[in-house]
Design an enzyme around this catalytic site. Sequence first.
Site, PDB file in Angstrom:
ATOM      1  N   CYS A  84       1.055  -1.591  -0.191  1.00 50.82           N
ATOM      2  CA  CYS A  84       0.301  -0.009  -0.010  1.00 50.82           C
ATOM      3  C   CYS A  84       0.875   1.513  -0.147  1.00 50.82           C
ATOM      4  O   CYS A  84       1.646   1.750  -1.367  1.00 50.82           O
ATOM      5  CB  CYS A  84      -0.870  -0.135   1.589  1.00 50.82           C
ATOM      6  SG  CYS A  84      -1.966   1.177   1.052  1.00 50.82           S
ATOM      7  N   HIS A 172      -3.612  -5.142   0.778  1.00 50.11           N
ATOM      8  CA  HIS A 172      -2.543  -5.868   2.644  1.00 50.11           C
ATOM      9  C   HIS A 172      -3.207  -7.074   2.210  1.00 50.11           C
ATOM     10  O   HIS A 172      -3.993  -7.924   3.252  1.00 50.11           O
ATOM     11  CB  HIS A 172      -3.795  -5.394   2.747  1.00 50.11           C
ATOM     12  CG  HIS A 172      -3.641  -4.025   3.424  1.00 50.11           C
ATOM     13  ND1 HIS A 172      -3.209  -3.523   4.412  1.00 50.11           N
ATOM     14  CD2 HIS A 172      -3.977  -2.813   3.193  1.00 50.11           C
ATOM     15  CE1 HIS A 172      -2.525  -2.057   4.261  1.00 50.11           C
ATOM     16  NE2 HIS A 172      -3.805  -2.016   3.543  1.00 50.11           N
ATOM     17  N   GLU A 174      -1.784  -8.758   4.599  1.00 49.24           N
ATOM     18  CA  GLU A 174      -1.750  -9.845   5.680  1.00 49.24           C
ATOM     19  C   GLU A 174      -3.169 -10.349   6.850  1.00 49.24           C
ATOM     20  O   GLU A 174      -3.274 -10.327   7.114  1.00 49.24           O
ATOM     21  CB  GLU A 174      -1.046  -8.764   6.966  1.00 49.24           C
ATOM     22  CG  GLU A 174      -1.400  -6.996   7.291  1.00 49.24           C
ATOM     23  CD  GLU A 174      -0.861  -5.916   5.504  1.00 49.24           C
ATOM     24  OE1 GLU A 174      -0.856  -6.970   4.514  1.00 49.24           O
ATOM     25  OE2 GLU A 174      -1.061  -4.755   6.224  1.00 49.24           O
ATOM     26  N   SER A 226       0.143 -11.760  38.732  1.00 46.44           N
ATOM     27  CA  SER A 226      -1.048 -11.306  38.978  1.00 46.44           C
ATOM     28  C   SER A 226      -2.367 -11.861  38.253  1.00 46.44           C
ATOM     29  O   SER A 226      -3.387 -11.732  38.966  1.00 46.44           O
ATOM     30  CB  SER A 226      -0.807 -10.353  37.819  1.00 46.44           C
ATOM     31  OG  SER A 226      -1.382 -10.760  36.528  1.00 46.44           O
ATOM     32  N   GLY A 227      -1.466 -13.492  38.277  1.00 54.78           N
ATOM     33  CA  GLY A 227      -2.692 -14.268  37.120  1.00 54.78           C
ATOM     34  C   GLY A 227      -2.432 -13.794  35.903  1.00 54.78           C
ATOM     35  O   GLY A 227      -3.363 -14.457  35.163  1.00 54.78           O
ATOM     36  N   GLY A 228      -2.371 -13.093  35.501  1.00 53.23           N
ATOM     37  CA  GLY A 228      -2.712 -13.284  34.308  1.00 53.23           C
ATOM     38  C   GLY A 228      -1.788 -13.692  33.423  1.00 53.23           C
ATOM     39  O   GLY A 228      -0.754 -14.524  33.963  1.00 53.23           O
ATOM     40  N   VAL A 229      -2.071 -14.112  31.696  1.00 49.59           N
ATOM     41  CA  VAL A 229      -0.890 -15.222  30.869  1.00 49.59           C
ATOM     42  C   VAL A 229       0.181 -14.884  31.147  1.00 49.59           C
ATOM     43  O   VAL A 229       1.356 -15.592  30.829  1.00 49.59           O
ATOM     44  CB  VAL A 229      -2.178 -15.240  29.706  1.00 49.59           C
ATOM     45  CG1 VAL A 229      -0.721 -16.314  28.707  1.00 49.59           C
ATOM     46  CG2 VAL A 229      -3.174 -16.526  29.813  1.00 49.59           C
ATOM     47  N   ASP A 230       0.705 -13.414  30.630  1.00 52.13           N
ATOM     48  CA  ASP A 230       1.786 -13.126  30.773  1.00 52.13           C
ATOM     49  C   ASP A 230       2.518 -13.230  31.739  1.00 52.13           C
ATOM     50  O   ASP A 230       3.966 -13.350  31.740  1.00 52.13           O
ATOM     51  CB  ASP A 230       1.395 -11.774  30.055  1.00 52.13           C
ATOM     52  CG  ASP A 230       0.641 -11.253  28.637  1.00 52.13           C
ATOM     53  OD1 ASP A 230       0.606 -12.255  28.284  1.00 52.13           O
ATOM     54  OD2 ASP A 230       0.942 -10.260  28.005  1.00 52.13           O
ATOM     55  N   SER A 231       2.453 -13.120  32.757  1.00 53.41           N
ATOM     56  CA  SER A 231       3.073 -12.986  34.035  1.00 53.41           C
ATOM     57  C   SER A 231       3.653 -13.898  34.061  1.00 53.41           C
ATOM     58  O   SER A 231       4.215 -13.953  34.877  1.00 53.41           O
ATOM     59  CB  SER A 231       2.666 -11.835  34.740  1.00 53.41           C
ATOM     60  OG  SER A 231       1.628 -11.899  35.728  1.00 53.41           O
TER      61      SER A 231
END
Length: 515
Positions: A84, A172, A174, A226-231
Amino acid sequence: MAHTGDSVLILDFGSQYTQLIARRIRELGVYAEILPCNATVADIRAFNPRAIILSGSPYSVYAPDAPRCAPEVFTMSKPILGLCYGLQLIAQEFGGEVDKSAKREYGRAEITVKDKSAKLFKDFPPHANVWMSHGDSLSKIPPGFHVTARSANAPFAGIANADESIVGIQFHPEVAHTEGGTQILYNFLFEIAKIEANWNPSDFIESTIKDIRERAGTDTVICALSGGVDSAVAAVLVHRAVGKQLKCIHVDNGLMRRGESAEVMHTFRDHFGIDLDFRDASDLFLDRLDGVSDPEEKRKIIGKAFIDVLSEEAEKFRGAKFLVQGTIYPDVIESLSFKGPSATIKSHHNVGGLPEKMHLKLIEPLRELFKDEVRNVGRALGIPEHFIDRHPFPGPGLAIRVIGAITREKLEVLRSADAIFIEELRAWKLYSETWQAFAVVLPVQTVGVMGDERTYENVVALRAVTSVDGMTADWARLPHDFLAHVSSRISNEVRGLSRVVYDISSKPPATIEWE
Ligand code: XMP
Protein backbone atom coordinates in the site's frame (compact mmCIF):
# COMPACT_ATOMS: atom_id res chain seq x y z
CA MET A 1 17.95 -11.69 23.02
CA ALA A 2 19.02 -11.47 19.41
CA HIS A 3 17.66 -13.92 16.91
CA THR A 4 20.50 -15.55 15.04
CA GLY A 5 18.74 -17.03 11.98
CA ASP A 6 17.30 -15.28 8.92
CA SER A 7 14.93 -12.50 9.80
CA VAL A 8 12.69 -9.89 8.25
CA LEU A 9 12.48 -6.24 9.17
CA ILE A 10 9.15 -4.47 8.90
CA LEU A 11 9.37 -0.70 8.77
CA ASP A 12 6.24 0.79 10.29
CA PHE A 13 4.77 3.86 8.65
CA GLY A 14 1.81 3.89 11.04
CA SER A 15 -0.55 1.34 9.51
CA GLN A 16 -3.09 -0.31 11.76
CA TYR A 17 -2.04 -3.64 10.21
CA THR A 18 1.71 -3.52 10.87
CA GLN A 19 1.56 -5.99 13.76
CA LEU A 20 -0.39 -8.38 11.62
CA ILE A 21 2.38 -8.44 9.02
CA ALA A 22 4.86 -9.55 11.69
CA ARG A 23 2.49 -12.22 12.96
CA ARG A 24 1.90 -13.66 9.51
CA ILE A 25 5.62 -13.79 8.77
CA ARG A 26 6.29 -15.57 12.07
CA GLU A 27 3.47 -18.00 11.36
CA LEU A 28 5.47 -18.90 8.25
CA GLY A 29 8.40 -19.81 10.52
CA VAL A 30 10.48 -16.68 9.94
CA TYR A 31 11.44 -14.28 12.67
CA ALA A 32 10.16 -10.75 12.02
CA GLU A 33 10.57 -7.53 13.94
CA ILE A 34 9.04 -4.09 13.54
CA LEU A 35 10.98 -0.84 13.72
CA PRO A 36 9.52 2.64 13.30
CA CYS A 37 10.09 3.91 9.74
CA ASN A 38 12.51 6.55 10.95
CA ALA A 39 14.86 3.92 12.42
CA THR A 40 18.49 4.85 11.79
CA VAL A 41 20.59 3.09 9.19
CA ALA A 42 22.79 1.88 12.04
CA ASP A 43 19.79 0.24 13.77
CA ILE A 44 18.72 -1.41 10.55
CA ARG A 45 22.24 -2.70 9.86
CA ALA A 46 22.51 -3.96 13.44
CA PHE A 47 19.35 -5.99 13.00
CA ASN A 48 20.76 -7.31 9.73
CA PRO A 49 17.52 -8.48 8.09
CA ARG A 50 17.47 -10.72 5.05
CA ALA A 51 14.54 -8.75 3.64
CA ILE A 52 12.57 -5.58 4.37
CA ILE A 53 8.82 -4.93 4.27
CA LEU A 54 7.45 -1.39 4.09
CA SER A 55 4.07 -1.16 5.81
CA GLY A 56 1.00 0.83 4.89
CA SER A 57 0.22 4.20 6.41
CA PRO A 58 -2.72 6.55 6.96
CA TYR A 59 -0.66 9.28 5.22
CA SER A 60 -0.46 10.32 1.59
CA VAL A 61 3.11 10.28 0.24
CA TYR A 62 2.53 13.92 -0.71
CA ALA A 63 1.63 15.11 2.78
CA PRO A 64 4.24 17.57 4.06
CA ASP A 65 4.78 15.44 7.16
CA ALA A 66 4.54 12.11 5.30
CA PRO A 67 6.63 9.48 7.07
CA ARG A 68 9.84 8.43 5.29
CA CYS A 69 12.57 5.93 5.86
CA ALA A 70 16.31 6.38 5.43
CA PRO A 71 17.02 6.46 1.66
CA GLU A 72 19.77 3.86 2.22
CA VAL A 73 17.00 1.29 2.75
CA PHE A 74 16.62 1.21 -1.02
CA THR A 75 20.32 0.71 -1.71
CA MET A 76 21.12 -2.02 0.80
CA SER A 77 20.62 -4.73 -1.82
CA LYS A 78 18.00 -6.42 0.33
CA PRO A 79 14.74 -7.65 -1.18
CA ILE A 80 11.95 -5.16 -0.47
CA LEU A 81 8.18 -5.64 -0.40
CA GLY A 82 6.07 -2.48 -0.23
CA LEU A 83 2.46 -2.77 0.92
CA CYS A 84 0.00 0.00 0.00
CA TYR A 85 1.82 3.17 1.17
CA GLY A 86 5.01 1.08 0.93
CA LEU A 87 4.30 0.51 -2.77
CA GLN A 88 3.78 4.24 -3.29
CA LEU A 89 7.06 5.03 -1.55
CA ILE A 90 8.90 2.61 -3.83
CA ALA A 91 7.25 4.21 -6.85
CA GLN A 92 8.20 7.70 -5.71
CA GLU A 93 11.74 6.67 -4.84
CA PHE A 94 12.40 5.14 -8.24
CA GLY A 95 10.76 7.85 -10.34
CA GLY A 96 7.14 6.75 -10.72
CA GLU A 97 4.10 8.89 -9.96
CA VAL A 98 1.33 8.74 -7.41
CA ASP A 99 -2.05 10.27 -8.18
CA LYS A 100 -3.90 11.93 -5.34
CA SER A 101 -7.13 12.25 -7.23
CA ALA A 102 -7.40 8.59 -8.15
CA LYS A 103 -10.52 6.68 -7.18
CA ARG A 104 -10.31 5.42 -3.66
CA GLU A 105 -10.78 1.80 -2.73
CA TYR A 106 -11.68 0.74 0.78
CA GLY A 107 -12.55 -2.82 1.62
CA ARG A 108 -12.96 -5.66 -0.80
CA ALA A 109 -11.71 -5.31 -4.39
CA GLU A 110 -10.92 -7.77 -7.13
CA ILE A 111 -7.42 -7.90 -8.55
CA THR A 112 -6.26 -9.56 -11.72
CA VAL A 113 -2.75 -10.90 -12.06
CA LYS A 114 -1.15 -9.38 -15.18
CA ASP A 115 2.25 -11.06 -15.05
CA LYS A 116 1.56 -14.77 -14.69
CA SER A 117 5.22 -15.57 -14.15
CA ALA A 118 5.69 -13.01 -11.35
CA LYS A 119 7.38 -14.69 -8.39
CA LEU A 120 5.17 -12.82 -5.91
CA PHE A 121 2.05 -14.33 -7.51
CA LYS A 122 3.29 -17.92 -7.83
CA ASP A 123 0.43 -20.38 -7.10
CA PHE A 124 -1.92 -17.41 -6.71
CA PRO A 125 -5.34 -17.42 -8.44
CA PRO A 126 -5.64 -15.29 -11.65
CA HIS A 127 -8.43 -13.25 -10.00
CA ALA A 128 -8.73 -12.78 -6.25
CA ASN A 129 -10.67 -10.74 -3.74
CA VAL A 130 -8.29 -8.66 -1.71
CA TRP A 131 -8.45 -6.03 1.02
CA MET A 132 -7.74 -2.49 -0.16
CA SER A 133 -7.47 0.64 1.91
CA HIS A 134 -6.06 3.49 -0.15
CA GLY A 135 -6.88 7.01 -1.26
CA ASP A 136 -3.93 7.62 -3.59
CA SER A 137 -2.79 5.17 -6.23
CA LEU A 138 0.01 4.81 -8.74
CA SER A 139 -0.47 6.68 -12.02
CA LYS A 140 2.94 5.94 -13.53
CA ILE A 141 5.29 3.11 -12.73
CA PRO A 142 9.00 3.82 -12.31
CA PRO A 143 11.38 3.09 -15.18
CA GLY A 144 12.66 -0.47 -15.06
CA PHE A 145 9.55 -1.71 -13.26
CA HIS A 146 6.63 -3.62 -14.78
CA VAL A 147 3.01 -4.20 -13.78
CA THR A 148 2.19 -7.48 -12.08
CA ALA A 149 -1.46 -6.92 -11.07
CA ARG A 150 -4.33 -4.48 -11.48
CA SER A 151 -7.73 -3.78 -9.96
CA ALA A 152 -10.73 -1.83 -11.25
CA ASN A 153 -9.59 1.43 -9.65
CA ALA A 154 -5.85 0.79 -9.46
CA PRO A 155 -4.29 -0.06 -12.83
CA PHE A 156 -0.95 -0.60 -11.10
CA ALA A 157 -2.02 -2.68 -8.11
CA GLY A 158 1.21 -4.64 -8.27
CA ILE A 159 4.68 -3.76 -9.61
CA ALA A 160 8.12 -5.35 -9.69
CA ASN A 161 11.58 -4.34 -10.86
CA ALA A 162 13.41 -6.43 -13.46
CA ASP A 163 14.95 -9.01 -11.11
CA GLU A 164 11.91 -8.88 -8.79
CA SER A 165 14.03 -7.96 -5.79
CA ILE A 166 11.88 -4.86 -5.25
CA VAL A 167 8.15 -5.51 -5.40
CA GLY A 168 5.05 -3.76 -4.22
CA ILE A 169 1.31 -4.27 -4.03
CA GLN A 170 -1.52 -1.86 -3.42
CA PHE A 171 -3.49 -4.24 -1.20
CA HIS A 172 -2.94 -5.85 2.20
CA PRO A 173 -1.89 -9.52 2.06
CA GLU A 174 -1.63 -9.61 5.88
CA VAL A 175 -5.37 -9.25 6.55
CA ALA A 176 -7.53 -12.36 6.66
CA HIS A 177 -9.95 -10.88 4.08
CA THR A 178 -7.32 -11.07 1.33
CA GLU A 179 -7.63 -14.35 -0.55
CA GLY A 180 -4.24 -15.94 -1.00
CA GLY A 181 -2.61 -13.25 1.18
CA THR A 182 -0.44 -15.81 2.97
CA GLN A 183 0.71 -17.19 -0.40
CA ILE A 184 1.99 -13.74 -1.34
CA LEU A 185 3.96 -13.38 1.89
CA TYR A 186 5.22 -16.96 1.45
CA ASN A 187 6.38 -16.13 -2.08
CA PHE A 188 8.17 -13.01 -0.94
CA LEU A 189 10.01 -14.88 1.81
CA PHE A 190 10.88 -18.08 0.02
CA GLU A 191 10.75 -17.34 -3.73
CA ILE A 192 12.14 -13.83 -3.75
CA ALA A 193 14.22 -13.41 -0.58
CA LYS A 194 15.25 -17.13 -0.37
CA ILE A 195 14.94 -17.03 3.40
CA GLU A 196 15.27 -20.10 5.57
CA ALA A 197 12.36 -20.76 7.95
CA ASN A 198 13.88 -21.39 11.37
CA TRP A 199 11.76 -19.60 13.96
CA ASN A 200 10.02 -21.88 16.38
CA PRO A 201 8.83 -21.41 19.97
CA SER A 202 10.50 -24.50 21.50
CA ASP A 203 13.97 -23.30 20.47
CA PHE A 204 12.91 -20.05 22.05
CA ILE A 205 12.40 -21.72 25.46
CA GLU A 206 15.84 -23.37 25.49
CA SER A 207 17.76 -20.31 24.43
CA THR A 208 15.80 -17.98 26.73
CA ILE A 209 16.42 -20.16 29.78
CA LYS A 210 20.12 -20.16 28.98
CA ASP A 211 20.16 -16.37 28.57
CA ILE A 212 18.31 -15.75 31.84
CA ARG A 213 20.66 -18.08 33.72
CA GLU A 214 23.69 -16.26 32.39
CA ARG A 215 22.26 -12.85 33.19
CA ALA A 216 20.98 -13.62 36.66
CA GLY A 217 23.99 -15.61 37.89
CA THR A 218 23.35 -16.29 41.57
CA ASP A 219 21.34 -13.12 42.19
CA THR A 220 17.78 -12.93 43.48
CA VAL A 221 15.03 -12.20 40.95
CA ILE A 222 11.61 -10.91 41.98
CA CYS A 223 8.30 -11.07 40.14
CA ALA A 224 4.74 -9.88 40.74
CA LEU A 225 2.47 -12.66 39.59
CA SER A 226 -0.88 -11.11 38.75
CA GLY A 227 -2.62 -14.16 37.39
CA GLY A 228 -2.51 -12.97 33.79
CA VAL A 229 -1.14 -15.33 31.17
CA ASP A 230 1.87 -13.13 30.40
CA SER A 231 3.21 -12.75 33.92
CA ALA A 232 2.52 -16.44 34.58
CA VAL A 233 4.46 -17.65 31.54
CA ALA A 234 7.29 -15.21 32.29
CA ALA A 235 7.49 -16.44 35.90
CA VAL A 236 7.49 -20.13 34.98
CA LEU A 237 10.18 -19.54 32.36
CA VAL A 238 12.38 -17.65 34.84
CA HIS A 239 11.68 -20.31 37.48
CA ARG A 240 12.98 -22.96 35.06
CA ALA A 241 16.11 -20.89 34.66
CA VAL A 242 16.91 -19.88 38.24
CA GLY A 243 14.66 -22.01 40.52
CA LYS A 244 14.60 -20.81 44.13
CA GLN A 245 16.41 -17.59 43.28
CA LEU A 246 13.03 -16.44 41.97
CA LYS A 247 10.79 -14.85 44.61
CA CYS A 248 7.22 -14.15 43.51
CA ILE A 249 4.48 -12.17 45.12
CA HIS A 250 0.79 -12.19 44.30
CA VAL A 251 -1.02 -9.03 45.37
CA ASP A 252 -4.78 -9.20 45.86
CA ASN A 253 -5.84 -5.66 45.02
CA GLY A 254 -9.51 -6.28 45.82
CA LEU A 255 -10.29 -5.94 42.11
CA MET A 256 -9.82 -9.56 41.10
CA ARG A 257 -12.52 -11.86 39.84
CA ARG A 258 -14.08 -14.48 42.09
CA GLY A 259 -11.66 -17.17 43.21
CA GLU A 260 -8.83 -15.73 41.15
CA SER A 261 -6.22 -15.24 43.87
CA ALA A 262 -6.82 -18.72 45.26
CA GLU A 263 -6.35 -20.22 41.81
CA VAL A 264 -3.10 -18.32 41.23
CA MET A 265 -1.72 -19.44 44.58
CA HIS A 266 -2.73 -23.03 43.98
CA THR A 267 -1.39 -23.26 40.44
CA PHE A 268 1.95 -21.61 40.97
CA ARG A 269 2.82 -22.43 44.56
CA ASP A 270 1.40 -25.94 44.83
CA HIS A 271 1.67 -27.14 41.25
CA PHE A 272 4.89 -25.48 40.08
CA GLY A 273 6.57 -25.18 43.47
CA ILE A 274 7.35 -21.52 42.89
CA ASP A 275 8.35 -19.49 45.95
CA LEU A 276 5.19 -17.36 45.98
CA ASP A 277 4.03 -15.01 48.73
CA PHE A 278 0.51 -13.67 49.08
CA ARG A 279 -0.33 -10.13 50.08
CA ASP A 280 -3.91 -9.08 50.68
CA ALA A 281 -3.83 -5.37 49.85
CA SER A 282 -7.51 -5.05 49.02
CA ASP A 283 -8.26 -2.54 51.78
CA LEU A 284 -5.39 -0.31 50.70
CA PHE A 285 -6.61 -0.25 47.08
CA LEU A 286 -10.32 0.06 47.83
CA ASP A 287 -9.83 2.81 50.43
CA ARG A 288 -7.81 4.87 47.97
CA LEU A 289 -10.46 4.32 45.28
CA ASP A 290 -13.32 5.32 47.53
CA GLY A 291 -15.59 7.80 45.75
CA VAL A 292 -13.42 7.98 42.59
CA SER A 293 -15.41 7.73 39.38
CA ASP A 294 -13.08 9.04 36.66
CA PRO A 295 -11.58 6.04 34.81
CA GLU A 296 -8.14 7.57 34.23
CA GLU A 297 -8.02 8.61 37.87
CA LYS A 298 -8.87 5.03 38.86
CA ARG A 299 -6.05 3.72 36.67
CA LYS A 300 -3.55 6.18 38.18
CA ILE A 301 -4.51 5.34 41.74
CA ILE A 302 -4.27 1.61 41.07
CA GLY A 303 -0.88 1.94 39.34
CA LYS A 304 0.50 4.00 42.21
CA ALA A 305 -0.92 1.69 44.90
CA PHE A 306 0.60 -1.28 43.12
CA ILE A 307 4.03 0.31 43.12
CA ASP A 308 3.70 1.22 46.81
CA VAL A 309 2.78 -2.34 47.73
CA LEU A 310 5.46 -3.85 45.55
CA SER A 311 8.15 -1.54 46.94
CA GLU A 312 7.19 -2.58 50.47
CA GLU A 313 7.32 -6.24 49.54
CA ALA A 314 10.58 -5.84 47.65
CA GLU A 315 12.14 -4.43 50.83
CA LYS A 316 12.17 -8.02 52.04
CA PHE A 317 14.53 -8.84 49.22
CA ARG A 318 16.95 -5.99 49.51
CA GLY A 319 19.64 -7.94 47.73
CA ALA A 320 17.45 -8.62 44.67
CA LYS A 321 18.99 -7.46 41.41
CA PHE A 322 16.28 -8.26 38.86
CA LEU A 323 12.57 -7.75 38.31
CA VAL A 324 10.61 -9.99 35.92
CA GLN A 325 7.95 -8.40 33.74
CA GLY A 326 5.52 -10.04 31.37
CA THR A 327 5.89 -7.38 28.67
CA ILE A 328 4.96 -8.86 25.28
CA TYR A 329 5.74 -7.73 21.76
CA PRO A 330 2.57 -5.70 21.10
CA ASP A 331 3.37 -3.61 24.21
CA VAL A 332 6.87 -3.01 22.91
CA ILE A 333 5.61 -2.03 19.48
CA GLU A 334 3.02 0.28 20.97
CA SER A 335 5.73 2.14 22.79
CA LEU A 336 7.84 2.46 19.63
CA SER A 337 5.07 2.91 17.12
CA PHE A 338 5.39 5.65 14.55
CA LYS A 339 2.30 7.80 15.19
CA GLY A 340 0.38 4.55 15.23
CA PRO A 341 -3.14 4.25 16.56
CA SER A 342 -1.83 3.82 20.09
CA ALA A 343 1.41 5.61 20.63
CA THR A 344 1.34 5.38 24.41
CA ILE A 345 2.53 2.38 26.37
CA LYS A 346 -0.21 0.80 28.45
CA SER A 347 0.05 1.97 32.00
CA HIS A 348 -0.04 -1.51 33.54
CA HIS A 349 3.21 -2.46 31.84
CA ASN A 350 4.93 0.55 33.10
CA VAL A 351 5.88 -0.15 36.69
CA GLY A 352 6.58 3.56 36.87
CA GLY A 353 9.98 4.07 38.34
CA LEU A 354 10.04 0.98 40.54
CA PRO A 355 13.04 -0.64 38.85
CA GLU A 356 15.05 2.59 39.18
CA LYS A 357 13.98 3.17 42.76
CA MET A 358 14.93 -0.34 43.80
CA HIS A 359 17.99 -0.50 41.52
CA LEU A 360 16.47 -3.47 39.75
CA LYS A 361 17.26 -4.52 36.21
CA LEU A 362 14.38 -5.82 34.12
CA ILE A 363 14.06 -9.36 32.83
CA GLU A 364 11.41 -9.40 30.11
CA PRO A 365 11.62 -12.85 28.55
CA LEU A 366 8.50 -12.43 26.39
CA ARG A 367 9.42 -9.10 24.82
CA GLU A 368 9.60 -10.63 21.37
CA LEU A 369 6.45 -12.74 21.43
CA PHE A 370 2.87 -12.25 20.34
CA LYS A 371 0.06 -13.43 22.61
CA ASP A 372 -0.52 -16.67 20.72
CA GLU A 373 3.21 -17.42 20.84
CA VAL A 374 3.19 -16.72 24.60
CA ARG A 375 0.32 -19.19 24.97
CA ASN A 376 2.26 -21.84 23.03
CA VAL A 377 5.30 -21.31 25.21
CA GLY A 378 3.06 -21.61 28.29
CA ARG A 379 1.65 -24.90 27.01
CA ALA A 380 5.14 -26.22 26.30
CA LEU A 381 6.06 -25.30 29.90
CA GLY A 382 3.15 -27.37 31.23
CA ILE A 383 0.91 -24.55 32.45
CA PRO A 384 -2.64 -25.98 32.61
CA GLU A 385 -4.80 -25.30 29.54
CA HIS A 386 -7.63 -23.63 31.49
CA PHE A 387 -5.05 -21.10 32.67
CA ILE A 388 -3.46 -20.58 29.26
CA ASP A 389 -6.69 -20.00 27.38
CA ARG A 390 -7.90 -17.35 29.81
CA HIS A 391 -9.25 -14.18 28.34
CA PRO A 392 -7.15 -11.03 28.69
CA PHE A 393 -7.95 -9.19 31.91
CA PRO A 394 -7.06 -5.51 32.32
CA GLY A 395 -4.51 -4.45 34.92
CA PRO A 396 -7.02 -2.19 36.76
CA GLY A 397 -9.30 -5.23 36.98
CA LEU A 398 -12.91 -4.86 38.04
CA ALA A 399 -12.36 -1.17 38.86
CA ILE A 400 -13.03 -0.23 35.23
CA ARG A 401 -16.06 -2.50 35.07
CA VAL A 402 -17.92 -0.73 37.86
CA ILE A 403 -18.81 2.37 35.90
CA GLY A 404 -18.79 5.45 38.09
CA ALA A 405 -17.93 5.36 41.78
CA ILE A 406 -16.70 2.03 43.10
CA THR A 407 -18.22 0.52 46.22
CA ARG A 408 -17.50 -2.84 47.79
CA GLU A 409 -21.19 -3.75 47.29
CA LYS A 410 -21.09 -3.02 43.57
CA LEU A 411 -17.86 -4.99 43.23
CA GLU A 412 -19.58 -7.96 44.85
CA VAL A 413 -22.56 -7.70 42.48
CA LEU A 414 -20.17 -7.53 39.55
CA ARG A 415 -18.09 -10.45 40.78
CA SER A 416 -21.16 -12.63 41.15
CA ALA A 417 -22.64 -11.78 37.76
CA ASP A 418 -19.26 -12.17 36.07
CA ALA A 419 -18.64 -15.56 37.68
CA ILE A 420 -21.99 -16.87 36.42
CA PHE A 421 -21.37 -15.57 32.90
CA ILE A 422 -17.90 -17.12 32.68
CA GLU A 423 -18.99 -20.40 34.30
CA GLU A 424 -21.79 -20.75 31.75
CA LEU A 425 -19.55 -19.83 28.81
CA ARG A 426 -17.26 -22.67 29.86
CA ALA A 427 -20.18 -25.05 30.39
CA TRP A 428 -21.63 -24.27 26.94
CA LYS A 429 -18.17 -24.54 25.36
CA LEU A 430 -18.35 -20.94 24.20
CA TYR A 431 -15.49 -19.59 26.29
CA SER A 432 -12.65 -20.16 23.86
CA GLU A 433 -14.75 -18.94 20.95
CA THR A 434 -14.79 -15.51 22.51
CA TRP A 435 -11.74 -13.27 22.83
CA GLN A 436 -13.01 -11.65 25.99
CA ALA A 437 -16.26 -11.79 27.98
CA PHE A 438 -17.25 -10.05 31.17
CA ALA A 439 -19.95 -8.22 33.09
CA VAL A 440 -20.13 -4.47 33.75
CA VAL A 441 -22.16 -2.71 36.46
CA LEU A 442 -23.77 0.49 35.20
CA PRO A 443 -24.37 3.55 37.36
CA VAL A 444 -28.04 3.74 36.48
CA GLN A 445 -30.92 2.36 38.41
CA THR A 446 -33.98 1.13 36.65
CA VAL A 447 -37.28 -0.10 37.86
CA GLY A 448 -38.02 -3.79 38.26
CA VAL A 449 -40.57 -5.94 39.96
CA MET A 450 -39.85 -8.70 42.38
CA GLY A 451 -42.71 -10.60 43.98
CA ASP A 452 -45.31 -7.90 44.55
CA GLU A 453 -42.81 -5.15 45.03
CA ARG A 454 -41.32 -2.62 42.74
CA THR A 455 -37.54 -2.42 42.95
CA TYR A 456 -35.17 0.26 41.82
CA GLU A 457 -31.77 -1.30 41.24
CA ASN A 458 -28.66 -1.38 39.06
CA VAL A 459 -28.22 -2.65 35.52
CA VAL A 460 -25.62 -5.25 34.59
CA ALA A 461 -24.34 -5.34 31.03
CA LEU A 462 -22.78 -8.44 29.56
CA ARG A 463 -20.05 -7.94 26.98
CA ALA A 464 -18.55 -10.70 24.83
CA VAL A 465 -16.40 -10.04 21.79
CA THR A 466 -14.59 -11.93 19.09
CA SER A 467 -11.24 -10.57 17.95
CA VAL A 468 -7.83 -11.65 16.73
CA ASP A 469 -5.72 -9.14 18.58
CA GLY A 470 -7.98 -6.86 20.60
CA MET A 471 -7.33 -3.96 18.20
CA THR A 472 -10.65 -4.44 16.45
CA ALA A 473 -13.49 -6.56 17.76
CA ASP A 474 -17.03 -7.61 17.01
CA TRP A 475 -19.73 -8.49 19.51
CA ALA A 476 -20.04 -12.24 19.91
CA ARG A 477 -23.18 -13.78 18.41
CA LEU A 478 -23.93 -15.86 21.50
CA PRO A 479 -27.01 -18.08 21.15
CA HIS A 480 -30.24 -16.59 22.46
CA ASP A 481 -30.90 -19.66 24.60
CA PHE A 482 -27.55 -19.22 26.22
CA LEU A 483 -28.14 -15.52 26.93
CA ALA A 484 -31.62 -16.30 28.30
CA HIS A 485 -30.14 -18.90 30.63
CA VAL A 486 -27.37 -16.59 31.87
CA SER A 487 -29.79 -13.72 32.36
CA SER A 488 -32.15 -15.85 34.37
CA ARG A 489 -29.37 -17.24 36.55
CA ILE A 490 -28.00 -13.75 37.22
CA SER A 491 -31.46 -12.35 38.05
CA ASN A 492 -32.21 -15.23 40.39
CA GLU A 493 -28.86 -15.51 42.10
CA VAL A 494 -27.50 -11.97 42.35
CA ARG A 495 -29.09 -9.41 44.62
CA GLY A 496 -29.04 -5.72 43.83
CA LEU A 497 -29.92 -5.89 40.13
CA SER A 498 -32.98 -4.96 38.17
CA ARG A 499 -31.97 -6.02 34.68
CA VAL A 500 -29.37 -7.64 32.47
CA VAL A 501 -28.52 -6.24 29.02
CA TYR A 502 -26.20 -7.50 26.25
CA ASP A 503 -23.79 -5.11 24.52
CA ILE A 504 -23.99 -5.29 20.70
CA SER A 505 -21.32 -2.71 19.85
CA SER A 506 -18.28 -3.48 17.74
CA LYS A 507 -14.83 -1.89 18.10
CA PRO A 508 -14.58 0.61 16.50
CA PRO A 509 -16.58 2.70 17.24
CA ALA A 510 -16.89 1.32 20.79
CA THR A 511 -13.98 -0.15 22.76
CA ILE A 512 -13.93 -3.56 24.42
CA GLU A 513 -14.01 -2.19 27.96
CA TRP A 514 -16.65 0.35 28.96
CA GLU A 515 -14.13 2.67 30.64
P1 XMP B 1 -10.19 -1.52 24.73
O1 XMP B 1 -11.17 -1.34 25.83
O2 XMP B 1 -9.22 -0.38 24.60
O3 XMP B 1 -9.30 -2.76 25.18
O4 XMP B 1 -10.83 -1.91 23.43
C1 XMP B 1 -8.37 -3.47 24.42
C2 XMP B 1 -7.75 -4.50 25.33
O5 XMP B 1 -6.99 -3.86 26.36
C3 XMP B 1 -7.53 -4.17 27.64
N1 XMP B 1 -7.46 -2.96 28.44
C4 XMP B 1 -6.56 -2.76 29.41
N2 XMP B 1 -5.60 -3.55 29.87
N3 XMP B 1 -5.01 -1.88 31.43
C5 XMP B 1 -4.84 -3.11 30.90
O6 XMP B 1 -3.98 -3.85 31.36
C6 XMP B 1 -5.97 -1.03 31.03
O7 XMP B 1 -6.11 0.07 31.55
C7 XMP B 1 -6.79 -1.50 29.96
N4 XMP B 1 -7.84 -0.95 29.29
C8 XMP B 1 -8.24 -1.87 28.36
C9 XMP B 1 -8.93 -4.65 27.39
O8 XMP B 1 -9.39 -5.51 28.43
C10 XMP B 1 -8.79 -5.36 26.06
O9 XMP B 1 -8.25 -6.65 26.21
